[in-house]
Design an enzyme around this catalytic site. Structure first.
Site, PDB file in Angstrom:
ATOM      1  N   ASP A  77      36.947 -18.478  64.506  1.00 58.38           N
ATOM      2  CA  ASP A  77      36.628 -17.256  64.065  1.00 58.38           C
ATOM      3  C   ASP A  77      37.127 -15.887  64.866  1.00 58.38           C
ATOM      4  OD1 ASP A  77      35.437 -18.402  62.031  1.00 58.38           O
ATOM      5  OD2 ASP A  77      33.333 -17.712  62.354  1.00 58.38           O
ATOM      6  N   LEU A  92      43.861 -42.825  33.021  1.00 57.41           N
ATOM      7  CA  LEU A  92      43.823 -44.176  33.271  1.00 57.41           C
ATOM      8  C   LEU A  92      42.960 -45.054  32.321  1.00 57.41           C
ATOM      9  CD1 LEU A  92      43.012 -44.188  37.161  1.00 57.41           C
ATOM     10  CD2 LEU A  92      45.301 -44.940  36.155  1.00 57.41           C
ATOM     11  N   GLU A 113      41.899 -48.392  45.578  1.00 61.18           N
ATOM     12  CA  GLU A 113      41.239 -47.145  45.794  1.00 61.18           C
ATOM     13  C   GLU A 113      40.092 -47.105  45.012  1.00 61.18           C
ATOM     14  OE1 GLU A 113      44.395 -44.180  44.637  1.00 61.18           O
ATOM     15  OE2 GLU A 113      45.769 -45.322  45.918  1.00 61.18           O
ATOM     16  N   LYS A 121      37.601 -44.409  42.726  1.00 65.11           N
ATOM     17  CA  LYS A 121      37.969 -43.270  41.825  1.00 65.11           C
ATOM     18  C   LYS A 121      36.924 -42.172  42.022  1.00 65.11           C
ATOM     19  CE  LYS A 121      38.736 -43.152  36.901  1.00 65.11           C
ATOM     20  NZ  LYS A 121      37.784 -42.148  36.653  1.00 65.11           N
ATOM     21  N   ASP A 170      35.020 -38.727  42.001  1.00 61.67           N
ATOM     22  CA  ASP A 170      34.611 -38.196  40.379  1.00 61.67           C
ATOM     23  C   ASP A 170      34.608 -36.650  40.850  1.00 61.67           C
ATOM     24  OD1 ASP A 170      33.451 -38.215  37.970  1.00 61.67           O
ATOM     25  OD2 ASP A 170      31.489 -38.713  38.530  1.00 61.67           O
ATOM     26  N   ARG A 205      44.462 -30.590  35.547  1.00 63.04           N
ATOM     27  CA  ARG A 205      45.198 -31.503  34.626  1.00 63.04           C
ATOM     28  C   ARG A 205      45.469 -30.814  33.076  1.00 63.04           C
ATOM     29  NH1 ARG A 205      43.597 -35.133  30.770  1.00 63.04           N
ATOM     30  NH2 ARG A 205      45.145 -37.039  30.705  1.00 63.04           N
ATOM     31  N   TYR A 251      45.769 -38.772  46.289  1.00 61.52           N
ATOM     32  CA  TYR A 251      46.007 -40.153  45.942  1.00 61.52           C
ATOM     33  C   TYR A 251      47.230 -40.470  45.401  1.00 61.52           C
ATOM     34  CZ  TYR A 251      44.443 -38.588  41.402  1.00 61.52           C
ATOM     35  OH  TYR A 251      44.213 -37.845  40.340  1.00 61.52           O
ATOM     36  N   LYS A 296      35.333 -49.437  35.993  1.00 61.88           N
ATOM     37  CA  LYS A 296      34.381 -48.236  35.986  1.00 61.88           C
ATOM     38  C   LYS A 296      32.936 -49.208  36.114  1.00 61.88           C
ATOM     39  CE  LYS A 296      35.241 -44.404  33.709  1.00 61.88           C
ATOM     40  NZ  LYS A 296      34.614 -43.444  33.549  1.00 61.88           N
ATOM     41  N   CYS A 318      -0.404 -22.901  30.405  1.00 65.99           N
ATOM     42  CA  CYS A 318       0.148 -23.087  31.916  1.00 65.99           C
ATOM     43  C   CYS A 318      -0.800 -24.073  32.738  1.00 65.99           C
ATOM     44  CB  CYS A 318       0.106 -21.851  32.562  1.00 65.99           C
ATOM     45  SG  CYS A 318       0.670 -21.973  34.236  1.00 65.99           S
ATOM     46  N   CYS A 355      -2.671 -21.738  35.547  1.00 66.00           N
ATOM     47  CA  CYS A 355      -3.406 -20.333  35.203  1.00 66.00           C
ATOM     48  C   CYS A 355      -4.011 -20.502  33.740  1.00 66.00           C
ATOM     49  CB  CYS A 355      -2.717 -19.205  35.589  1.00 66.00           C
ATOM     50  SG  CYS A 355      -1.155 -18.759  34.337  1.00 66.00           S
ATOM     51  N   CYS A 373       5.421 -19.671  31.620  1.00 65.53           N
ATOM     52  CA  CYS A 373       4.404 -19.123  31.731  1.00 65.53           C
ATOM     53  C   CYS A 373       4.395 -17.321  31.908  1.00 65.53           C
ATOM     54  CB  CYS A 373       3.573 -19.362  32.967  1.00 65.53           C
ATOM     55  SG  CYS A 373       2.134 -18.470  33.390  1.00 65.53           S
ATOM     56  N   CYS A 408      -0.210 -15.682  38.220  1.00 57.62           N
ATOM     57  CA  CYS A 408      -0.148 -17.316  37.999  1.00 57.62           C
ATOM     58  C   CYS A 408       0.161 -17.679  39.375  1.00 57.62           C
ATOM     59  CB  CYS A 408       0.934 -17.653  36.964  1.00 57.62           C
ATOM     60  SG  CYS A 408       1.038 -19.562  37.177  1.00 57.62           S
TER      61      CYS A 408
HETATM   62  S1  IVH Z   1      45.595 -42.069  39.909  1.00 59.24           S
HETATM   63  C1  IVH Z   1      48.116 -41.864  36.134  1.00 59.24           C
HETATM   64  N1  IVH Z   1      43.832 -42.597  41.804  1.00 59.24           N
HETATM   65  O1  IVH Z   1      40.863 -40.491  37.532  1.00 59.24           O
HETATM   66  C2  IVH Z   1      46.785 -41.707  36.512  1.00 59.24           C
HETATM   67  N2  IVH Z   1      43.217 -41.291  39.788  1.00 59.24           N
HETATM   68  O2  IVH Z   1      41.918 -40.978  34.499  1.00 59.24           O
HETATM   69  C3  IVH Z   1      47.025 -41.521  37.828  1.00 59.24           C
HETATM   70  N3  IVH Z   1      40.879 -40.316  39.963  1.00 59.24           N
HETATM   71  O3  IVH Z   1      41.227 -37.547  36.297  1.00 59.24           O
HETATM   72  C4  IVH Z   1      45.639 -41.336  38.539  1.00 59.24           C
HETATM   73  N4  IVH Z   1      40.472 -41.193  41.576  1.00 59.24           N
HETATM   74  O4  IVH Z   1      41.847 -37.411  38.669  1.00 59.24           O
HETATM   75  C5  IVH Z   1      44.166 -41.961  40.363  1.00 59.24           C
HETATM   76  N5  IVH Z   1      42.341 -42.953  43.615  1.00 59.24           N
HETATM   77  C6  IVH Z   1      42.572 -42.358  42.402  1.00 59.24           C
HETATM   78  C7  IVH Z   1      41.625 -41.670  41.551  1.00 59.24           C
HETATM   79  C8  IVH Z   1      42.154 -41.029  40.184  1.00 59.24           C
HETATM   80  C9  IVH Z   1      40.097 -40.327  40.881  1.00 59.24           C
HETATM   81  C10 IVH Z   1      40.715 -39.544  38.405  1.00 59.24           C
HETATM   82  C11 IVH Z   1      42.037 -38.820  38.083  1.00 59.24           C
HETATM   83  C12 IVH Z   1      41.961 -38.574  36.496  1.00 59.24           C
HETATM   84  C13 IVH Z   1      41.367 -39.863  36.174  1.00 59.24           C
HETATM   85  C14 IVH Z   1      42.134 -40.978  35.611  1.00 59.24           C
END
Ligand code: IVH
Length: 668
Positions: free
Chosen positions: A38, A84, A114, A116, A118, A137, A226, A313, A407, A410, A425, A431
């Site tokens: 800092d 995907l 990899e 996925k 979230d 996106r 990624y 998934k 409540c 109270c 309440c 309360c």
């Molecule tokens: S590759 C052509 N790799 O999943 C698609 N996507 O439906 C290329 N996501 O919202 C995506 N982790 O942001 C890829 N290791 C990963 C991912 C990933 C999360 C998400 C991506 C998108 C959705 C794809």
């Protein structure tokens, strides 16, 4: 320092800060303390202010945010951002592999697996090694330009390191909110009377669309990258190109593996189906990609998704258990939250005993009866929820869950406000959990920060009728406190001293402490700055209030309601009489408030800071500088060669004398 020296120093500091930033946020291996970081950042800020001609749009100082985007501009993606295809079973993965094999004939190929992540997908474009722009996106064809918000995410490099990166390239990834950060952020929101966010994913995507980038800077966001997309390829292998991206300073997740066949893919999936509960962030599946970029091109895309990648998934984790009872919690604002008490059951690695039912409508939609067998799920949310009832198992004489009308604390009849799902309440001042909650908020760290008092002490004082509201705190004295259970002389001194010190807390925090619904610390700061005093605030009408930036209808109405209540006016009058600050002082500073408005005197020669730095740091952390010692001085920071008369005077006045190292520890 002349102009040339300033330019060199700015470059040197920027480079140094960039390296430490990378070590801290990307490699998770810092070698410099936050304090020193800092300090360098501050030095750079000062120099950039003095020499704005050397301010770089990608300087480390630009991460703090500050710009406000009224509406984001849309920009077309150079390459569409596809989504995907999803699979849910080993069978479907086998089908995917068969399709790939069929199209590639007898060429040997391998996969990269990899996690996925979230969160929210982003695309970053770098030109000549610097972040040029960042897009969401959007609809896949065009996204919003959120560059200013992205710059506040410390793990995203603004300038790249090393070499070998293409002159122009794009890198894609996911912005997400780690679980710990999400929990802390929600706790702070609830403490400030704000609604908590529902889950980390929504918090991440909501944050990216926030107009004020300084708010984004305060959100605990992170980003994993990624995929590299470049006209001139950096490698023929996706796996290798990610490794290269890592060397350029990107945060590339370490959870990537090459797999040669469906069995290996399935083993990776199984490993993470279990392992994901130990991760510090949420994932909702696995992504499988063909590694070779020539093969990716050969396989191509359908209109929506690539044929070279697929996601698996995870099934939502759910368990059946028994609903034993429903209890109702009353929050600080009087909001009622129904909670399901369940027969304990193991779900996603933890034992679940309770689930939130949110409100009456949810209970009715579920059609809940006592002792029902219910499905409990952990979706994106941290607190599990009941997603359904196994009606076949319901006993014939089962009793329907009846939502309470009074409540539970109270016995006041509950009300439901228009447009709100929760019941309330309305007995704000009578309360117990509401009263205690308001006092707890009042004394909390970000509010009046009163040392020596915690939730248990408040319970004790309340049960002994010593306090019925926060204004009563200032009426406490030794005689009333000492007879309380487990209250020693020392604790009493601490409480009384804490209360005394809180009288120096600046107006903006006093305003926040009053617990006006929807007036969190940021809004309180804004209001204090705009209106200057509690009198002025009480005089504002609805139109005047909503004319203030960031104050909407809901906040304005809540402020009017607050001042309409006689009891609140009485409390304010009492607090004022006790000497709390209800007017803004010109030198109230913005920034961190750890020093809590305490006043400091600096004397002598220092080695860690220059005197000016020390003074600036005091202000930066919410303290005040005064030149001479008085009863109001809280601390004397004593350096070398300080005169003996000063020391004597400080001792006489009972002022705490600290070294610069102790001061440093205070703000760290
Ligand atoms: S590759 C052509 N790799 O999943 C698609 N996507 O439906 C290329 N996501 O919202 C995506 N982790 O942001 C890829 N290791 C990963 C991912 C990933 C999360 C998400 C991506 C998108 C959705 C794809």
């Amino acid at each position: 320092m002349n102009k040339i020296e300033a330019k060199h120093r700015i470059e040197k500091l920027s480079e140094e800060l960039r390296k430490h930033n990378h070590r801290y946020y990307v490699l998770d291996n810092p070698i410099m303390s936050d304090f020193d970081f800092d300090k360098l950042l501050k030095e750079l800020q000062v120099l950039e202010n003095e020499y704005p001609e050397f301010l770089d749009a990608n300087s480390p100082t630009q991460r703090v945010g500050g710009s406000v985007t009224k509406s984001f501009t849309s920009k077309e993606h150079k390459f569409p951002m596809l989504s995907l295809g999803n699979t849910y079973s080993q069978e479907e993965i086998r089908d995917f592999d068969n399709r790939v094999r069929k199209m590639l004939g007898d060429q040997a190929y391998s996969y990269v697996c990899e996690l996925k992540y979230d969160g929210a997908a982003i695309s970053l474009t770098y030109i000549n090694g610097e972040l040029a722009f960042a897009l969401t996106r959007g609809d896949g064809v065009a996204g919003d330009d959120i560059t200013n918000n992205i710059k506040t995410i410390s793990s995203i490099p603004l300038k790249l390191q090393g070499d070998g990166f293409p002159e122009y390239f794009e890198i894609r990834g996911e912005v997400f909110m780690p679980l710990k950060g999400f929990e802390n952020m929600n706790k702070t929101r609830v403490d400030g009377g704000l609604e908590p966010f529902s889950n980390p994913r929504n918090s991440a995507s909501g944050s990216l669309k926030t107009q004020d980038s300084s708010i984004v800077a305060s959100r605990p966001l992170d980003c994993y990258l990624y995929g590299v997309i470049a006209a001139e390829r950096v490698s023929n292998s996706h796996f290798d190109s990610l490794n290269k991206a890592k060397a350029w300073g990107f945060k590339v997740p370490p959870f990537i593996e090459r797999c040669e066949n469906v069995d290996e893919l399935w083993a990776f999936i199984n490993k993470w189906e279990e392992g994901r509960h130990k991760l510090p962030f949420e994932i909702d599946g696995i992504v499988i990609k063909v590694d070779d970029l020539d093969f990716q091109e050969e396989l191509g895309n359908t209109a929506k998704s690539p044929r070279w990648a697929i996601s698996y998934k995870f099934p939502a984790e759910r368990q059946a258990t028994i609903l034993e009872s429903v209890s109702y919690q009353v929050g600080r604002t009087g909001a009622i939250t129904p909670v399901a008490n369940l027969q304990p059951v193991e779900l996603a690695g933890t034992i679940v005993k309770r689930a939130s039912l949110h409100n009456k409508q949810i209970i009715e939609q579920l059609d809940l009866y006592l002792n029902d067998a219910v499905w409990v799920e952990k979706g994106g949310e941290i607190i599990p929820k009941i997603t359904g009832v196994i009606k076949e198992k319901r006993a014939v004489d089962a009793k329907m869950v009846q939502y309470i009308e009074e409540c539970p604390e109270c016995e006041t009849i509950l009300i439901q406000k228009e447009g709100e799902a929760n019941h309330y309440c309305p007995n704000e001042m009578g309360c117990p959990p509401q009263i205690k909650g308001k006092i707890e908020h009042f004394i909390s760290r970000k509010a009046m920060n009163i040392m020596g008092i915690g939730a248990e002490t408040i319970d004790l004082m309340f049960e002994n009728s010593l306090i019925l509201n926060y204004a009563d705190l200032y009426k406490l004295d030794r005689e009333s406190l000492l007879p309380l259970d487990r209250m020693a002389e020392k604790s009493v001194d601490k409480i009384l001293q804490g209360l005394e010190e809180s009288k120096k807390v600046p107006f903006e925090r006093v305003l926040f402490s009053l617990g006006i619904r929807f007036v969190g610390s940021t809004v309180a700061k804004k209001l204090a700055k705009e209106v200057g005093s509690i009198e002025e605030l009480a005089k504002q009408n609805f139109e005047q209030l909503i004319a203030i930036d960031e104050i909407g209808d809901r906040i304005a109405q809540s402020i009017l309601d607050f001042f309409d209540d006689e009891m609140n006016l009485e409390n304010i009058a009492v607090l004022k009489a006790f000497g709390l600050q209800f007017e803004r002082e010109e030198d109230d500073v913005e920034g961190s408030d750890v020093l809590n408005g305490a006043s400091f005197v600096v004397s002598g020669v220092f080695s860690l800071f220059s005197r000016d730095e020390l003074k600036a740091t005091i202000e930066q952390y919410g303290g005040k500088n005064t030149s001479s010692l008085s009863k109001k001085t809280a601390f004397l920071i004593a350096g070398d060669k300080m005169g003996p008369s000063k020391l004597e005077k400080a001792e006489k006045l009972g002022i705490k004398i600290i070294s610069e190292a102790e001061f440093k520890a205070m703000i760290e």
